[in-house]
Scaffold this motif. Structure first.
Motif, PDB file in Angstrom:
ATOM      1  N   TYR A 130      -8.120 -19.039 -34.865  1.00 14.25           N
ATOM      2  CA  TYR A 130      -8.827 -17.770 -34.638  1.00 14.25           C
ATOM      3  C   TYR A 130      -8.587 -16.794 -35.788  1.00 14.25           C
ATOM      4  CZ  TYR A 130      -9.780 -13.121 -32.820  1.00 14.25           C
ATOM      5  OH  TYR A 130     -10.251 -11.841 -32.670  1.00 14.25           O
ATOM      6  N   TRP A 148     -21.060  -7.844 -31.997  1.00 16.68           N
ATOM      7  CA  TRP A 148     -19.734  -8.001 -32.570  1.00 16.68           C
ATOM      8  C   TRP A 148     -18.687  -7.466 -31.599  1.00 16.68           C
ATOM      9  CZ3 TRP A 148     -23.326  -4.537 -34.629  1.00 16.68           C
ATOM     10  CH2 TRP A 148     -23.028  -3.181 -34.459  1.00 16.68           C
ATOM     11  N   GLN A 153     -10.523 -17.869 -38.985  1.00 13.15           N
ATOM     12  CA  GLN A 153     -11.964 -17.699 -38.830  1.00 13.15           C
ATOM     13  C   GLN A 153     -12.338 -16.218 -38.811  1.00 13.15           C
ATOM     14  OE1 GLN A 153     -13.979 -20.429 -36.219  1.00 13.15           O
ATOM     15  NE2 GLN A 153     -15.285 -18.830 -35.385  1.00 13.15           N
ATOM     16  N   GLU A 154     -11.511 -15.410 -38.191  1.00 11.39           N
ATOM     17  CA  GLU A 154     -11.795 -13.981 -38.139  1.00 11.39           C
ATOM     18  C   GLU A 154     -11.606 -13.332 -39.515  1.00 11.39           C
ATOM     19  OE1 GLU A 154     -10.246  -9.749 -36.860  1.00 11.39           O
ATOM     20  OE2 GLU A 154      -9.139 -11.365 -37.823  1.00 11.39           O
ATOM     21  N   ARG A 176     -10.774  -6.513 -30.467  1.00 11.89           N
ATOM     22  CA  ARG A 176     -10.058  -7.315 -31.466  1.00 11.89           C
ATOM     23  C   ARG A 176      -8.552  -7.081 -31.382  1.00 11.89           C
ATOM     24  NH1 ARG A 176     -14.325  -5.432 -34.910  1.00 11.89           N
ATOM     25  NH2 ARG A 176     -12.858  -4.055 -36.017  1.00 11.89           N
ATOM     26  N   THR A 188     -17.179 -13.875 -34.557  1.00 11.56           N
ATOM     27  CA  THR A 188     -16.146 -13.416 -35.483  1.00 11.56           C
ATOM     28  C   THR A 188     -16.736 -13.045 -36.838  1.00 11.56           C
ATOM     29  OG1 THR A 188     -15.723 -15.723 -36.124  1.00 11.56           O
ATOM     30  CG2 THR A 188     -14.343 -14.793 -34.378  1.00 11.56           C
ATOM     31  N   SER A 220     -18.331  -9.574 -36.504  1.00  6.72           N
ATOM     32  CA  SER A 220     -17.261  -8.602 -36.255  1.00  6.72           C
ATOM     33  C   SER A 220     -16.542  -8.239 -37.548  1.00  6.72           C
ATOM     34  CB  SER A 220     -16.261  -9.180 -35.246  1.00  6.72           C
ATOM     35  OG  SER A 220     -16.884  -9.466 -34.015  1.00  6.72           O
ATOM     36  N   ARG A 221     -16.222  -9.245 -38.337  1.00  6.97           N
ATOM     37  CA  ARG A 221     -15.514  -9.002 -39.599  1.00  6.97           C
ATOM     38  C   ARG A 221     -16.396  -8.259 -40.599  1.00  6.97           C
ATOM     39  NH1 ARG A 221     -10.890  -7.866 -42.164  1.00  6.97           N
ATOM     40  NH2 ARG A 221     -10.568  -9.066 -44.086  1.00  6.97           N
TER      41      ARG A 221
END
Length: 673
Positions: free
Chosen positions: A370, A346, A373-374, A352, A503, A506-507
């Motif tokens: 972006y 991530w 989606q993030e 980020r 993403t 990461s989220r």
């Protein structure tokens, strides 16, 4: 001098033929240098790579002047146009005087003409103001100027009649020589004779009756909208084995064992490989299959990924079981390669934040792609297919609603005010750019190069959803260019590799850190928190280091599956005593270990000794001496009860011994290293 590899000789087209000039013999230094306007061009050389291969050197400034000849260019900017009086040929270097205004900026003039490889007419005109190109186009469609009069459509269902009375209207559709029918739209190779050559590319409206004996099956007989419509058996040999493969695949299709045509095609490929091995050994029936045949297949799969080999062996074993063979003896458990799951990756918080700080440099549609989606943590394919009207209101609250292709179900995420503003801006841009009939929130773009960052001045939207593949997805490409151009680094000083799916993890990692694993599970719409924990949001090293020491050991469940301490409920880490099972049921019977159930969840058994056989029970390596003593005691108790004829006591002790046998040997291995 005549022995030089390349003499300084140039050739020029004239009205009287080719004029050949030997610059060592015929030239006497008459020309003035165009660079300094003072010296004379006196020395001649062969210049490798120049159009005419000759360069002249100035005796004053020393600079070179290269010869060039327009008539020797590989492609002249000449276009040809069909008119009522025949072909009109335009030489844009001689006949054109710059009369046209640039349609891109409406200010400059189209003054520069080039041959553009790939253009319909092969010519492009450059603007002297904005620098953009305008390509010439021919109004004649491809089926006119690429018409193949000598070909007939091979599709017997085609109802079109060509200008010469033949079936169909065939024209060349690509540089490979493939033909296409204007009427039924099939694409085929004219020199091929196999029916599948064209049948595999056509879009038939009529579904013919199913024919088991045919070499090509139409999967629309078994699926409503199959991704791959045709399944062919060409190449499966010997014939008796091809029949067996057909029967097995027909069984799978009728029973709807698999919901995906990709899996059916994968099984067909494995059976084809097995058939090649059986053909080499000249086998005559399935009973002739030996263990050596399976080993030969495994050897042939050495270069394939372990996960793929695992799937192939599983499919092969299922086929052998269906055929009534001893599948366990032919495909052994040790043949299956160990599957290693890649560690989740991530983007950390510094990365980020750095990306968001530079998003304003990208075109707004890509930046919004972006951000959405993030925010949603959706899979890249689901974002690319996100509907235009994805914002929905329920009970005075707003949500982002989208369909998940992997799980085949709808999912919705709460939408805050900021993400709503971003989506509404994207909706307005889509309507203004692609019109009211476009149904997706995002669109694809023509390929743009790294050198165009950050302006992307020539970016052009296309009326289709973005491509999912990371290498061609416009948003992913733009973010990669941004990371490289702005030299974005993570907390370790490394430049991150951005992919479309990064993403999501990461989220989810961000949500897990702030709100816990249960919140991340709900946000990702996972059935089990184990999936979220293992593949998307594992703990950081710092979190592992600060965990209580008693739980930094491997625990074992009764199914002989090793479970890391992190897979236990979070309430165990917060309050270990809540899951403790060191309880005495009476002065003689005691349960040691931990329970994976939430303390608020009532026990489904609530009777000793069923704890040791329950799937929620977790024995601990730290309590191994207690287990050993208890096991020996229960074995002795079982023998005494059997001798005394005490059936109830015997059954109770026997259940405890059999349950402990399931995990005690493995627990010893873990405890002793």
């Amino acid at each position: 001098m005549s022995q030089r590899k390349h003499l300084p000789i140039s050739r020029h087209q004239t009205l009287n033929g080719i004029l050949e000039v030997n610059w060592l013999q015929d030239y006497q230094g008459e020309f003035t240098c165009p660079q300094c306007n003072q010296g004379r061009l006196t020395k001649a050389y062969f210049a490798h790579g120049s159009i005419n291969g000759v360069r002249l050197e100035c005796n004053s400034c020393g600079q070179y002047t290269y010869l060039s000849c327009t008539s020797q260019r590989k492609h002249l900017p000449i276009s040809r146009h069909q008119t009522l009086n025949g072909i009109l040929e335009v030489d844009w270097l001689q006949d054109y005087k710059g009369e046209f205004t640039c349609p891109q900026c409406n200010q400059g003039r189209l003054t520069k003409a080039y041959f553009a490889h790939g253009s319909v007419n092969g010519v492009r005109l450059g603007c002297n103001s904005c620098g953009q190109y305008t390509f010439l186009s021919c109004e004649n469609p491809a089926y006119i100027y690429n018409y193949q009069a000598d070909l007939e459509c091979p599709n017997p269902l085609c109802t079109g009649i060509g200008p010469r009375g033949q079936r169909g209207w065939i024209y060349k559709c690509n540089d490979l020589g493939y033909g296409r029918c204007r009427y039924c739209k099939i694409i085929f190779e004219p020199s091929a004779t196999v029916q599948y050559n064209w049948q595999g590319r056509q879009k038939l409206q009529e579904l013919l009756p199913f024919d088991f004996a045919a070499n090509t099956w139409d999967l629309r007989h078994f699926y409503e909208k199959p991704y791959y419509r045709l399944l062919t058996f060409d190449g499966i040999e010997p014939d008796w084995f091809c029949l067996q493969a057909k029967q097995y695949l027909h069984y799978l299709l009728k029973a709807q064992v698999y919901s995906s045509t990709s899996q059916i095609r994968a099984i067909r490929a494995v059976l084809g490989q097995l058939g090649e091995v059986l053909k080499q050994r000249k086998c005559s029936s399935l009973q002739d299959i030996k263990r050596s045949d399976i080993l030969n297949l495994i050897d042939a799969w050495q270069s394939i990924k372990g996960r793929t080999v695992y799937t192939k062996l599983y499919q092969l074993k299922e086929f052998l079981s269906w055929a009534g063979l001893e599948a366990e003896a032919l495909v052994k458990r040790r043949d299956f390669p160990k599957i290693r799951h890649d560690d989740p990756v991530w983007l950390d918080e510094p990365t980020r934040s750095a990306i968001k700080s530079h998003l304003h440099k990208l075109p707004e549609p890509l930046a919004r792609h972006y951000l959405v989606q993030e925010y949603t943590a959706a899979r890249p394919g689901d974002v690319c297919q996100m509907q235009f009207d994805c914002l929905v209101a329920e009970n005075s609250k707003w949500y982002i609603r989208f369909f998940q292709q992997k799980t085949k179900r709808w999912h919705q995420i709460p939408a805050n005010r900021e993400i709503r503003r971003i989506i509404e801006a994207q909706q307005a841009w889509i309507r203004q750019t692609l019109g009211p009939d476009y149904n997706y929130l995002f669109c694809h773009f023509r390929v743009f190069k790294k050198g165009s960052y950050p302006k992307f001045s020539r970016i052009k939207p296309l009326p289709e959803p973005p491509k999912t593949n990371a290498d061609v997805n416009p948003m992913v490409r733009a973010i990669r260019y941004l990371i490289e151009a702005e030299d974005i680094r993570d907390s370790n000083g490394q430049q991150p590799h951005f992919t479309g799916r990064i993403t999501r993890s990461s989220r989810l990692q961000e949500i897990r850190v702030k709100h816990g694993i249960e919140a991340a599970q709900l946000y990702a719409d996972h059935v089990s928190s184990t999936t979220t924990f293992q593949h998307y949001a594992p703990p950081t090293r710092e979190q592992v280091a600060t965990a209580d020491l008693p739980f930094q050991e491997l625990l074992l469940n009764p199914d002989n599956k090793f479970l890391p301490w992190q897979s236990l409920p979070e309430s165990l880490l917060k309050n270990p005593k809540a899951h403790e099972l060191d309880i005495e049921i009476n002065p003689r019977l005691t349960v040691y270990g931990h329970c994976a159930l939430d303390p608020k969840t009532p026990c489904p058994h609530n009777l000793y000794p069923k704890c040791y056989g329950c799937s929620s029970f977790r024995p601990s390596t730290g309590k191994l001496p207690l287990y050993e003593r208890q096991y020996q005691s229960e074995v002795q108790r079982m023998e005494q009860a059997k001798t005394a004829g005490a059936e109830l006591s015997y059954e109770e002790a026997k259940a405890t011994v059999e349950a402990m046998k399931q995990w005690l040997p493995q627990l010893r291995e873990v405890a002793h290293g």
